[in-house]
Scaffold this active site. Structure first.
Site, PDB file in Angstrom:
ATOM      1  N   MET A   1      38.578  42.851  39.889  1.00  0.00           N
ATOM      2  CA  MET A   1      38.550  42.959  38.438  1.00  0.00           C
ATOM      3  C   MET A   1      40.100  42.243  38.153  1.00  0.00           C
ATOM      4  O   MET A   1      40.697  42.485  37.109  1.00  0.00           O
ATOM      5  CB  MET A   1      38.546  44.383  37.877  1.00  0.00           C
ATOM      6  N   GLY A   2      40.558  41.514  39.143  1.00  0.00           N
ATOM      7  CA  GLY A   2      42.108  40.848  38.929  1.00  0.00           C
ATOM      8  C   GLY A   2      43.089  41.855  38.954  1.00  0.00           C
ATOM      9  O   GLY A   2      42.816  43.071  39.880  1.00  0.00           O
TER      10      GLY A   2
ATOM     11  N   HIS B   1      43.886  43.643  47.918  1.00  0.00           N
ATOM     12  CA  HIS B   1      43.128  42.519  47.599  1.00  0.00           C
ATOM     13  C   HIS B   1      43.428  41.184  48.438  1.00  0.00           C
ATOM     14  O   HIS B   1      42.468  40.572  49.092  1.00  0.00           O
ATOM     15  CB  HIS B   1      43.156  42.217  46.126  1.00  0.00           C
TER      16      HIS B   1
ATOM     17  N   GLN C   1      31.599  49.205  33.507  1.00  0.00           N
ATOM     18  CA  GLN C   1      31.798  50.323  34.447  1.00  0.00           C
ATOM     19  C   GLN C   1      32.966  51.198  33.746  1.00  0.00           C
ATOM     20  O   GLN C   1      33.324  52.092  34.455  1.00  0.00           O
ATOM     21  CB  GLN C   1      32.326  49.687  35.715  1.00  0.00           C
TER      22      GLN C   1
ATOM     23  N   GLN D   1      32.494  53.918  46.082  1.00  0.00           N
ATOM     24  CA  GLN D   1      32.152  52.764  45.754  1.00  0.00           C
ATOM     25  C   GLN D   1      31.658  51.877  47.095  1.00  0.00           C
ATOM     26  O   GLN D   1      30.219  50.993  47.015  1.00  0.00           O
ATOM     27  CB  GLN D   1      33.138  51.780  45.038  1.00  0.00           C
TER      28      GLN D   1
ATOM     29  N   SER E   1      46.799  50.105  44.166  1.00  0.00           N
ATOM     30  CA  SER E   1      45.967  50.031  43.275  1.00  0.00           C
ATOM     31  C   SER E   1      46.357  49.407  41.831  1.00  0.00           C
ATOM     32  O   SER E   1      47.589  49.423  41.684  1.00  0.00           O
ATOM     33  CB  SER E   1      45.491  51.402  42.638  1.00  0.00           C
TER      34      SER E   1
HETATM   35  O1  PAF Z   1      36.609  47.549  42.856  1.00  0.00           O
HETATM   36  C1  PAF Z   1      36.282  46.820  41.794  1.00  0.00           C
HETATM   37  O2  PAF Z   1      37.396  46.410  41.505  1.00  0.00           O
HETATM   38  C2  PAF Z   1      35.331  46.687  40.821  1.00  0.00           C
HETATM   39  O3  PAF Z   1      34.413  48.131  41.031  1.00  0.00           O
HETATM   40  C3  PAF Z   1      34.367  45.745  41.449  1.00  0.00           C
HETATM   41  C4  PAF Z   1      33.639  45.929  42.922  1.00  0.00           C
HETATM   42  C5  PAF Z   1      34.726  44.274  41.500  1.00  0.00           C
HETATM   43  C6  PAF Z   1      33.046  45.557  40.539  1.00  0.00           C
HETATM   44  O4  PAF Z   1      33.518  45.436  39.186  1.00  0.00           O
END
Ligand code: PAF
Length: 283
Positions: free
Chosen positions: A27-28, A34, A58, A150, A182
Site C-alpha cells: 500500500m506504499g 518492503h 480493507q 494476513q 511498519s
Molecule cells: O500488507 C499490505 O500492505 C496490504 O494488506 C496488502 C497485502 C498490500 C493488500 O492491500
C-alpha cells in the site's frame, strides 16, 4: 523501471515475461521491510512487479484511510533501488469500477485476532490480493511475516482457489530496540517511538517463558498483560497464542506456536508476532 497504471498495460508486460515473475503487493509508504521483500524477489526471479494501491476495502469506517501516508515519488525511488522492474499503481476505479460487487471470504484463518478486532479487514485484503494476482499472474508472491495472520490467510486462499503462485513469507525487519518496521510507525511521536519496542520485548519475554516450560496460554497472556501496561500510553487490543497455520487459539502450548499481539500506543495501532515453543529460541 516502468510505472504502469492500467490492467491492459500490465497484461502486455506479463505477456512479454519469459522467466519467473515475483510480485510484492504493497500500500506504499515503503520502508526497509518492503525493500527486503523486493530485493528477495529480484534475487529469485527474472522480473519483479511491486503494486502500490491503498485499498479502501480493507479499512474500517473509523480507521486511517484518509491520512494513510502516500509518498509516491519516494516509493518509486525505493522500488528502483531495490530491483523492481514494474510498479503497478492502479487508480481506484481500475480496481473497483462502478458496480463492483464481489468479495473473497477465506474461512477460519481470519476469525480471531486482527479478524475479530477489524471486522471486514481480511475480506478486503483477500479480495484485492486475488484481483492483483489475477492481473499480475506471478510465479511467486512475497509477503512479510510481520503480518503473520494476513500471510496465513493469503496462503490458504492460494491453496483453496488453486492459484498458480508460490507464497514466500519473509522475516520481519526490525528497527531500534526490535520495533517491527511498519508504515504506521511514522504516526508515532518521538516519545511513543521510544516506548514502542516494549511490544516486542513483552512478546520475547513470553517466548522465553514458553521455552523454559510454561504451557498455559492463559498464564502467558497474564505475563504479557503484566508487561505491557507498565509503559505509558498503551491500550491492548489483543494478545493470542495461535497455531501458526490455522491461526486458531491453542489450548495448550505443546508445540511451535505464534504469539500475536496488537496494541494502541496513543492513537497508533501496532501489531507484532513471534514464533515460540517448548525448548525453542523465540523470535
Ligand atoms: O500488507 C499490505 O500492505 C496490504 O494488506 C496488502 C497485502 C498490500 C493488500 O492491500
Amino acid at each position: 523501471m516502468e510505472v504502469i497504471q492500467t490492467k491492459k498495460e500490465l497484461r502486455e508486460f506479463r505477456n512479454g515475461v519469459r522467466g519467473s515473475l515475483g510480485f510484492v503487493p504493497t500500500m506504499g509508504a515503503l520502508h526497509e521491510g518492503h525493500a527486503a521483500l523486493i530485493r528477495q524477489s529480484a534475487r529469485e526471479n527474472e522480473r519483479t512487479v511491486v503494486s502500490i494501491f491503498v485499498n479502501p476495502m480493507q479499512f474500517g469506517p473509523r480507521e486511517d484511510l484518509a491520512k494513510y501516508p502516500r509518498p509516491f515519488e519516494r516509493d518509486l525511488d525505493i522500488c528502483r533501488e531495490t530491483g523492481a522492474n514494474v510498479v503497478y499503481a492502479p487508480e481506484h476505479a481500475d480496481i473497483y469500477p462502478a458496480g463492483f460487487g464481489s468479495a473473497v471470504e477465506v474461512s477460519g484463518v481470519g476469525n480471531h485476532w486482527c479478524g475479530a478486532s477489524r471486522p471486514g479487514h481480511f475480506v478486503g485484503v483477500a479480495t484485492v490480493v486475488l484481483k492483483l494476482l489475477n492481473r499480475v499472474q506471478p510465479d511467486r508472491l512475497y509477503l512479510g511475516q510481520k503480518d503473520a495472520q494476513q500471510a496465513a490467510l493469503l496462503d490458504k486462499m492460494v491453496l483453496d482457489l488453486d492459484l498458480e503462485t508460490e507464497v514466500v513469507v519473509c522475516p520481519t525487519i526490525r528497527g531500534a530496540g526490535g520495533l517491527a518496521l511498519s508504515s504506521r510507525n511514522q504516526y508515532l511521536s518521538p516519545g511513543e517511538k521510544a516506548a514502542a519496542p516494549a511490544l516486542y520485548r513483552a512478546l520475547m519475554e513470553c517466548g522465553r517463558q514458553i521455552k523454559m516450560g510454561q504451557t498455559s496460554p492463559q498464564k502467558i497472556a497474564e505475563i504479557f498483560q503484566g508487561l505491557l501496561p507498565g509503559y505509558d500510553g498503551w491500550r491492548l487490543d489483543y494478545f493470542g497464542v495461535a497455531d501458526p497455520v490455522t491461526m486458531s487459539p491453542v489450548p495448550v502450548i505443546d508445540r511451535k506456536v505464534r504469539l500475536l499481539a496488537a496494541a494502541f500506543l496513543g492513537t497508533t495501532r501496532l501489531i507484532d508476532n513471534i514464533s515460540a515453543g517448548p525448548g525453542l529460541e523465540p523470535g
